[in-house]
Design an enzyme around this catalytic site. Structure first.
Site, PDB file in Angstrom:
ATOM      1  N   ASP A 253       4.069  -5.986   3.681  1.00  0.00           N
ATOM      2  CA  ASP A 253       3.898  -4.839   4.575  1.00  0.00           C
ATOM      3  C   ASP A 253       4.919  -4.938   5.700  1.00  0.00           C
ATOM      4  OD1 ASP A 253       2.868  -2.483   5.650  1.00  0.00           O
ATOM      5  OD2 ASP A 253       0.788  -3.110   5.439  1.00  0.00           O
TER       6      ASP A 253
ATOM      7  N   HIS B 271       4.743   3.622  12.885  1.00  0.00           N
ATOM      8  CA  HIS B 271       3.793   4.722  13.082  1.00  0.00           C
ATOM      9  C   HIS B 271       4.366   5.784  14.011  1.00  0.00           C
ATOM     10  CE1 HIS B 271      -0.132   2.677  11.496  1.00  0.00           C
ATOM     11  NE2 HIS B 271       0.912   2.432  10.730  1.00  0.00           N
TER      12      HIS B 271
ATOM     13  N   HIS C 289       0.823  -1.225   0.000  1.00  0.00           N
ATOM     14  CA  HIS C 289       0.000   0.000   0.000  1.00  0.00           C
ATOM     15  C   HIS C 289       0.849   1.263   0.000  1.00  0.00           C
ATOM     16  CE1 HIS C 289       0.229   1.162   4.361  1.00  0.00           C
ATOM     17  NE2 HIS C 289       0.399  -0.125   4.557  1.00  0.00           N
TER      18      HIS C 289
ATOM     19  N   GLU D 164      -5.183   1.282   2.859  1.00  0.00           N
ATOM     20  CA  GLU D 164      -4.849   0.236   3.840  1.00  0.00           C
ATOM     21  C   GLU D 164      -4.897   0.761   5.264  1.00  0.00           C
ATOM     22  OE1 GLU D 164      -2.628  -2.312   6.548  1.00  0.00           O
ATOM     23  OE2 GLU D 164      -2.208  -0.218   6.078  1.00  0.00           O
ATOM     24  N   GLU D 165      -4.406   1.978   5.470  1.00  0.00           N
ATOM     25  CA  GLU D 165      -4.324   2.500   6.852  1.00  0.00           C
ATOM     26  C   GLU D 165      -5.714   2.699   7.457  1.00  0.00           C
ATOM     27  OE1 GLU D 165      -1.819   2.472   8.647  1.00  0.00           O
ATOM     28  OE2 GLU D 165      -0.049   2.612   7.356  1.00  0.00           O
TER      29      GLU D 165
ATOM     30  N   ASP E  98       6.273   2.613   6.288  1.00  0.00           N
ATOM     31  CA  ASP E  98       5.050   1.792   6.206  1.00  0.00           C
ATOM     32  C   ASP E  98       4.091   2.450   5.228  1.00  0.00           C
ATOM     33  OD1 ASP E  98       2.663   0.438   6.615  1.00  0.00           O
ATOM     34  OD2 ASP E  98       2.368   1.186   8.649  1.00  0.00           O
TER      35      ASP E  98
HETATM   36 ZN   LIG Z   1       1.165  -0.754   6.515  1.00  0.00          ZN
END
Ligand SMILES: [Zn+2]
Length: 347
Positions: A243, A323, A70, A222-223, A188
């Protein structure tokens, strides 16, 4: 084993990282992906919600496969324009509020205008509040965006074109170190997208086709949990999601490794497919780790929650402090790209 072009991988990754793409504002990043994958003569198909699917012919069509990665990232949206002209945010994706304090941001106005600013605590100046700010719990109420424009009222903010609902991107802070470490807020899953591209480039350079017809999906939601829910061909029987792997205390994953995740918040991934990926990694002598992630979901899970009857596995490069201020090493990216190659070429 095929050679992965590490410098080309990093060059593409850096360009992608520097292109803002919070979920809901991914057009520019998707155009970059379309152009890069298009150079491999892969015909893109756009999904209605803006994702990309590339179909790769394979030696066989008996058990069609798919890869997903993603391009969307964490971000925010303008929740409220305060009387002071500062902005209250609502989160896109999940992150701890303290991880964005001090960050530079871009607000994307509906007109196309981009306004810069930064995220500050409402009690920002130590010369006013002393140490009191240390006790303030960071939240949507205690953090706000200060715009780098002459704005002191709601009216002045609106006159720039800012409205409730405008998307907000956090600065990616990309840095590539001499020793191969790559640091950025949004590894990410841009690292995953770069790994997929590097794998396909290596296969094309060597004239190797996938063993099975393979759909490559680059998703853009995706998030917020529904990236790969739609868009894959109905006859796909196997999906490998690429991922990030979770690196930190108690985790088996590492910044120099590719990980096969065998369980996350959604439960176990397909044991047979995970085991096959582990076998392929072992046969190719790749630095594979096997891990479980305590608070995690993926596009693999998204696919699994559709009516599609597919096996799903998850692999990816180790990312420290996910994150947050994320970091990985090019070793992890190379190992991930290698494992993607081994999977695609395996009968
Ligand atoms: Zn991810």
């Amino acid at each position: 084993m095929l050679t992965i072009d590490r410098s080309a991988l990093i060059e593409f990754l850096v360009r992608l990282l520097e292109t803002p793409s919070p979920s809901g504002h991914t057009g520019e990043a998707m155009a970059m992906v379309e152009e890069a994958f298009g150079r491999l003569n892969l015909m893109p198909r756009r999904t209605q919600k803006g994702g990309l699917v590339f179909e790769m012919p394979g030696a066989s069509t008996s058990a069609p496969r798919a890869l997903t990665a993603h391009v969307d990232t964490l971000g925010a949206m303008v929740k409220e324009i305060k009387p002071s002209g500062r902005l209250r945010l609502t989160q896109i994706g999940y992150f701890a509020w303290n991880t964005i304090e001090g960050e530079g941001v871009t607000v994307f106005c509906r007109s196309g205008r981009r306004v810069r600013g930064s995220v500050l605590c409402t009690q920002a100046s130590v010369h006013i509040y002393g140490g009191d700010s240390e006790d303030v719990k960071r939240s949507d109420e205690t953090l706000e965006v200060r715009l780098d424009e002459p704005v002191a009222s709601e009216t002045e903010a609106r006159s720039l074109g800012i409205e409730v609902g405008d998307l907000v991107a956090f600065d990616p802070r990309v840095e590539v170190g001499q020793g191969g470490y790559i640091r950025s807020r949004h590894l990410d899953d841009k690292a995953g997208v770069a790994c997929v591209l590097a794998a396909l480039q290596a296969m094309q350079a060597a004239g190797i086709k996938p063993a099975q017809r393979t759909s490559i999906m680059i998703s853009n939601y995706e998030e917020v949990s529904h990236g790969a829910v739609a868009g894959l061909p109905a006859d796909v029987v196997e999906v490998v999601t690429i991922d990030m792997a979770v690196v930190g205390e108690g985790q088996a994953s590492g910044e120099h490794n590719v990980t096969a995740c065998v369980k996350d918040s959604g439960g176990p991934y397909d044991p047979a497919l995970s085991s096959e990926l582990r076998r392929l990694a072992e046969a190719a002598d790749l630095p594979l780790r096997v891990d479980t992630y305590p608070h995690y979901s993926s596009d693999g899970q998204a696919v699994w929650r559709t009516p599609a009857d597919v096996r799903v596995a998850l692999i990816g490069p180790g990312i420290d402090a996910s994150h947050n201020s994320e970091r990985t090493h090019v070793d992890a990216l190379e190992a991930t790209a290698q494992l993607i190659v081994e999977y695609l070429r395996s009968p």
